[in-house]
Design an enzyme around this catalytic site. Structure first.
Site, PDB file in Angstrom:
ATOM      1  N   LYS A  53      -9.139   7.488   7.427  1.00 22.15           N
ATOM      2  CA  LYS A  53      -8.965   6.859   6.111  1.00 22.15           C
ATOM      3  C   LYS A  53     -10.304   6.315   5.603  1.00 22.15           C
ATOM      4  O   LYS A  53     -10.624   6.447   4.417  1.00 22.15           O
ATOM      5  CB  LYS A  53      -7.903   5.755   6.202  1.00 22.15           C
ATOM      6  N   GLN A  97      -2.541  -1.386   9.433  1.00 19.94           N
ATOM      7  CA  GLN A  97      -2.197  -0.195  10.218  1.00 19.94           C
ATOM      8  C   GLN A  97      -1.050  -0.501  11.180  1.00 19.94           C
ATOM      9  O   GLN A  97      -1.096  -1.477  11.945  1.00 19.94           O
ATOM     10  CB  GLN A  97      -3.434   0.288  10.989  1.00 19.94           C
ATOM     11  N   ASP A 120       0.466   1.056   0.702  1.00 22.80           N
ATOM     12  CA  ASP A 120       1.318   1.826   1.613  1.00 22.80           C
ATOM     13  C   ASP A 120       2.790   1.736   1.206  1.00 22.80           C
ATOM     14  O   ASP A 120       3.630   2.419   1.780  1.00 22.80           O
ATOM     15  CB  ASP A 120       1.169   1.275   3.043  1.00 22.80           C
TER      16      ASP A 120
END
Ligand code: NAD
Length: 282
Positions: A53, A97, A120
């Site tokens: 990423k 994450q 997200d």
């Protein structure tokens, strides 16, 4: 023999578009988009994902920083970092994450994230909006899957779609999105008896089970479109949740692993972060 759905190619077009848009904005005098990442612990897969990423962000002209914590960090320290990102007007997107360490409460941590920066789409607020078909940020992997389905001009309206898996990250949101696209959706999961009896009548099959090569030709309707979300390393080879060699003989389209859903997840992250940035700078 199935045709390949080329996630690398589709994602490249998207990331090139994001890079052009970023250049236009910075040429016009705006700052660069900024992604703040929080990585907790030493999970090797998480480190690889975060590294990918970071690279992708730099390639399209974003700034990004990763705050790393030890596995045993107190939850409050992570929450403090999330608040700093929330309050920083130069941070557009925040990515925490997954998986979180076992001692952390997912809801408590994710509830702290500003919904506008939740690129997200995983906060309870974002998931509620998704259920109502009003999402600001659609979770990245499901968003990437929909783009792949559209890339092959497959009409979702009216078809029977089956989803294997019901996780908050993939299975549940993709089932909702397919419903919003007017498919009739069946979800099967680890407690479903004979799941292939349901999936083998589906025109579109999305597999997110986390079990290597779980789905063989018995699970698949002839000429179905098959999207494989899984990614595993088995005997030093990468494979998905679908037994590719057996299913490719029966499906009409199939995603390879790697090179299918994976790159689309990153492309979706970049577009979500860019969209958040646009609302912050304009
Ligand atoms: P998860 O473990 O949270 O959920 C798996 C789901 O599959 C569960 O709902 C479970 O009930 C169901 N399941 C498990 N065994 C089953 C079986 N035998 N039959 C039917 N259903 C079964 O996993 P997840 O986060 O949803 O991820 C799924 C897979 O996708 C993993 O391999 C993960 O690494 C991969 N993944 C890939 C990307 C990407 O960008 N390519 C992104 C996210 C996840």
């Amino acid at each position: 023999m199935a045709k390949m759905i080329d996630g690398k190619l589709v994602s490249k077009k998207i990331t090139e578009w994001v890079a052009r848009e970023v250049k236009d904005m910075t040429d016009a005098g705006h700052r660069k988009p900024f992604l703040g990442v929080i990585l907790i612990g030493d999970n090797p897969a998480s480190k690889i994902y975060v590294g990918r990423k970071e690279t992708a962000c730099r390639e399209v002209g974003f700034d990004t920083t990763t705050i790393r914590f030890d596995e045993d960090v107190p939850e409050d320290e992570v929450i403090q970092q999330i608040r700093e990102f929330n309050n920083n007007p130069n941070v557009d997107g925040i990515l925490v994450q997954l998986p979180l360490p076992e001692h952390m409460d997912f809801l408590r941590v994710f509830n702290e994230l500003s919904p506008h920066k939740d690129i997200d789409g995983l906060t309870p607020h974002s998931q509620g909006l998704l259920a109502l078909n009003r999402a600001h940020h659609i979770p990245c992997t499901p968003k990437g899957i929909i783009k792949l389905i559209k890339a092959i001009d497959f009409e979702m309206k009216g078809v029977h779609a089956a989803v294997v898996g019901r996780s908050a990250l993939v299975g549940s949101p993709i089932a909702k999105l397919l419903t919003h696209h007017h498919a009739t959706v069946t979800t099967v999961h680890s407690r479903t008896k004979n799941p292939w009896e349901f999936t083998s009548t589906a025109d579109l099959l999305v597999v997110a089970a986390g079990v290597p090569k779980l789905v063989d030709e018995k699970w698949v309707k002839k000429d179905a479109v098959v999207i494989d979300v899984g990614i595993h390393r088995v005997d030093d080879k990468i494979c998905g949740d679908v037994d590719f060699d057996r299913v490719k003989e029966k499906a009409s389209w199939i995603t390879p692993v790697p090179g299918g859903v994976g790159p689309m997840t990153i492309a979706a992250l970049l577009t979500n972060c860019f969209n958040a940035y646009k609302t912050h700078v304009s």
